[in-house]
Design an enzyme around this catalytic site. Structure first.
Site, PDB file in Angstrom:
ATOM      1  N   CYS A  83       0.845  -1.184   0.000  1.00 40.50           N
ATOM      2  CA  CYS A  83       0.000   0.000   0.000  1.00 40.50           C
ATOM      3  C   CYS A  83       0.885   1.241   0.000  1.00 40.50           C
ATOM      4  CB  CYS A  83      -0.887  -0.018   1.241  1.00 40.50           C
ATOM      5  SG  CYS A  83      -1.792   1.511   1.557  1.00 40.50           S
ATOM      6  N   ASP A 156     -19.176  10.135  -0.740  1.00 39.88           N
ATOM      7  CA  ASP A 156     -18.199  10.246   0.346  1.00 39.88           C
ATOM      8  C   ASP A 156     -16.891   9.542   0.006  1.00 39.88           C
ATOM      9  OD1 ASP A 156     -19.978  11.597   2.259  1.00 39.88           O
ATOM     10  OD2 ASP A 156     -21.081   9.695   2.260  1.00 39.88           O
ATOM     11  N   ASP A 189     -11.035   9.356  -0.557  1.00 43.06           N
ATOM     12  CA  ASP A 189     -10.680   8.908  -1.902  1.00 43.06           C
ATOM     13  C   ASP A 189      -9.867   7.616  -1.850  1.00 43.06           C
ATOM     14  OD1 ASP A 189     -11.926  11.134  -2.827  1.00 43.06           O
ATOM     15  OD2 ASP A 189     -10.154  12.102  -3.662  1.00 43.06           O
ATOM     16  N   HIS A 214      -8.436  -3.562   1.980  1.00 43.18           N
ATOM     17  CA  HIS A 214      -7.365  -2.832   2.666  1.00 43.18           C
ATOM     18  C   HIS A 214      -7.551  -1.322   2.539  1.00 43.18           C
ATOM     19  CE1 HIS A 214      -3.108  -2.248   4.051  1.00 43.18           C
ATOM     20  NE2 HIS A 214      -3.285  -1.120   3.373  1.00 43.18           N
ATOM     21  N   GLU A 215      -7.736  -0.848   1.308  1.00 39.82           N
ATOM     22  CA  GLU A 215      -7.818   0.601   1.099  1.00 39.82           C
ATOM     23  C   GLU A 215      -9.100   1.189   1.678  1.00 39.82           C
ATOM     24  OE1 GLU A 215      -5.242   2.106   0.309  1.00 39.82           O
ATOM     25  OE2 GLU A 215      -4.077   0.428  -0.478  1.00 39.82           O
ATOM     26  N   HIS A 218      -8.536   2.091   5.222  1.00 39.94           N
ATOM     27  CA  HIS A 218      -7.955   3.435   5.390  1.00 39.94           C
ATOM     28  C   HIS A 218      -9.019   4.517   5.232  1.00 39.94           C
ATOM     29  CE1 HIS A 218      -3.900   2.126   5.773  1.00 39.94           C
ATOM     30  NE2 HIS A 218      -3.744   1.741   4.511  1.00 39.94           N
ATOM     31  N   HIS A 224      -2.401   1.215   9.428  1.00 46.32           N
ATOM     32  CA  HIS A 224      -1.799  -0.094   9.197  1.00 46.32           C
ATOM     33  C   HIS A 224      -1.654  -0.893  10.490  1.00 46.32           C
ATOM     34  CE1 HIS A 224       0.114   1.225   5.154  1.00 46.32           C
ATOM     35  NE2 HIS A 224      -0.977   0.517   4.945  1.00 46.32           N
TER      36      HIS A 224
END
Length: 260
Positions: A83, A156, A189, A214-215, A218, A224
Site C-alpha cells: 500500500c 463520500d 478517496d 485494505h484501502e 484506510h 496499518h
C-alpha cells in the site's frame, strides 16, 4: 589471537559494506519511514543515526524486531508490493491495530456513499462494482454504519483507477511496489494503480478484492497493522479464496464504528 583479530577485521569490514541498491533503499525509507539524509558527509549514510532510526520505523510498521539494521527479512519486505499509505511505524505500541478517526466524528449521519469515477481496463465495470461491493460488506458487517453505492460522482468515498500522475499529490510508480492508496476521513478517496494487472478470484495479477478491503479500511479511518495476517498489514498478500478479516481488523472497525 592473530587469527581472531583478522576475523574481527573481516567481520567489521563486512558490516560496514554499503547495502545493495543503497539509493533505492534510501528512497524507500524516505517515502515510508520519514528518512531524511544526514548532512554529515564524514559518515556513511547507512551508518548514521537517521538511517538506523528510519529502518527501525519501517521494522516497527511491519512487525519485525527493531534492530535498525538491514537484515535479510527487512530487505525482503522492502521488495514486496504494498500500500502507498505511510504510517511511519508510530502510534500506541500497546496494541497491533491503529486507528486514525471515524466519519462519525465530523458528521451525525450513519450512511456513507461510494462511487467509482474511473474504471480499470482489466475488469468489466460490473465485475469491479461487484468486487468493491463485497469489500464494503467485509467492513460493514462488523461496524455500526451503512455504505451504499451511487452512480453520482458526488459521494463520500470516491474510487478510481489511474496511472503515474493521476490527479493527486502522490503519483503512482508503474507496475509493482505501490498498488493503491487511500485517504483518511473525511477525504475518503481510494486510488488504484492501473499499471497493475487487476484480477478477480485469481492468483495471477493483483487481487482487487484484497486490495479494496485494505484501502477501504484506510478510507474508514484505520491505519496499518503490524499483524501479518491482518488485511491492514501494509504488505500485499496474494489471492486467498478463504480470506476473512483478522480479529485485529475487526477490533479496529469496532473501535471506530462500534455496534450499539
Amino acid at each position: 589471537m592473530v587469527l581472531l583479530f583478522a576475523f574481527l577485521l573481516v567481520a567489521a569490514a563486512t558490516a560496514a559494506d554499503p547495502p545493495v541498491d543503497l539509493e533505492e533503499i534510501e528512497s524507500y525509507l524516505a517515502q515510508f519511514a520519514g528518512y531524511k539524509k544526514s548532512e554529515n558527509t564524514l559518515v556513511a549514510s547507512w551508518e548514521t543515526e537517521e538511517f538506523n532510526e528510519a529502518v527501525k520505523r519501517f521494522q516497527r510498521e511491519v512487525g519485525l524486531e527493531e534492530t535498525g539494521r538491514l537484515n535479510e527479512e527487512t530487505l525482503t519486505l522492502m521488495k514486496e508490493d504494498r500500500c502507498g499509505i505511510t504510517d511511519g511505524g508510530d502510534g500506541d505500541n500497546s496494541q497491533d491495530y491503529q486507528v486514525w478517526t471515524s466519519w462519525f466524528k465530523y458528521s451525525p449521519k450513519r450512511t456513507l456513499s461510494y462511487c467509482i469515477t474511473d474504471y480499470t481496463k482489466d475488469l468489466s465495470p460490473s465485475t469491479a462494482r461487484r468486487v468493491i461491493s463485497d469489500a464494503v460488506r467485509a467492513w460493514t458487517r462488523y461496524g455500526n454504519l451503512n455504505i451504499r453505492y451511487t452512480s453520482s460522482r458526488s459521494c463520500d468515498l470516491k474510487m478510481k483507477w489511474g496511472v503515474r500522475n493521476h490527479g493527486c499529490f502522490s503519483p503512482f510508480d508503474g507496475r509493482g511496489r505501490i498498488l493503491a492508496h487511500a485517504f483518511y476521513p473525511t477525504n475518503g478517496d481510494v486510488h488504484f494503480d492501473d499499471d497493475e494487472y487487476w484480477t478477480d478470484r485469481s492468483r495471477s495479477g493483483k487481487n482487487l478484492y484484497y486490495v479494496s478491503v485494505h484501502e477501504l479500511g484506510h478510507a474508514l479511518g484505520i491505519r496499518h497493522s503490524r499483524v501479518r495476517d491482518s488485511v491492514m498489514y501494509p504488505i500485499y498478500r496474494s489471492y486467498n479464496p478463504n480470506f476473512k478479516l483478522h480479529m485485529d481488523d475487526i477490533n479496529a472497525i469496532r473501535k471506530l464504528y462500534r455496534k450499539f
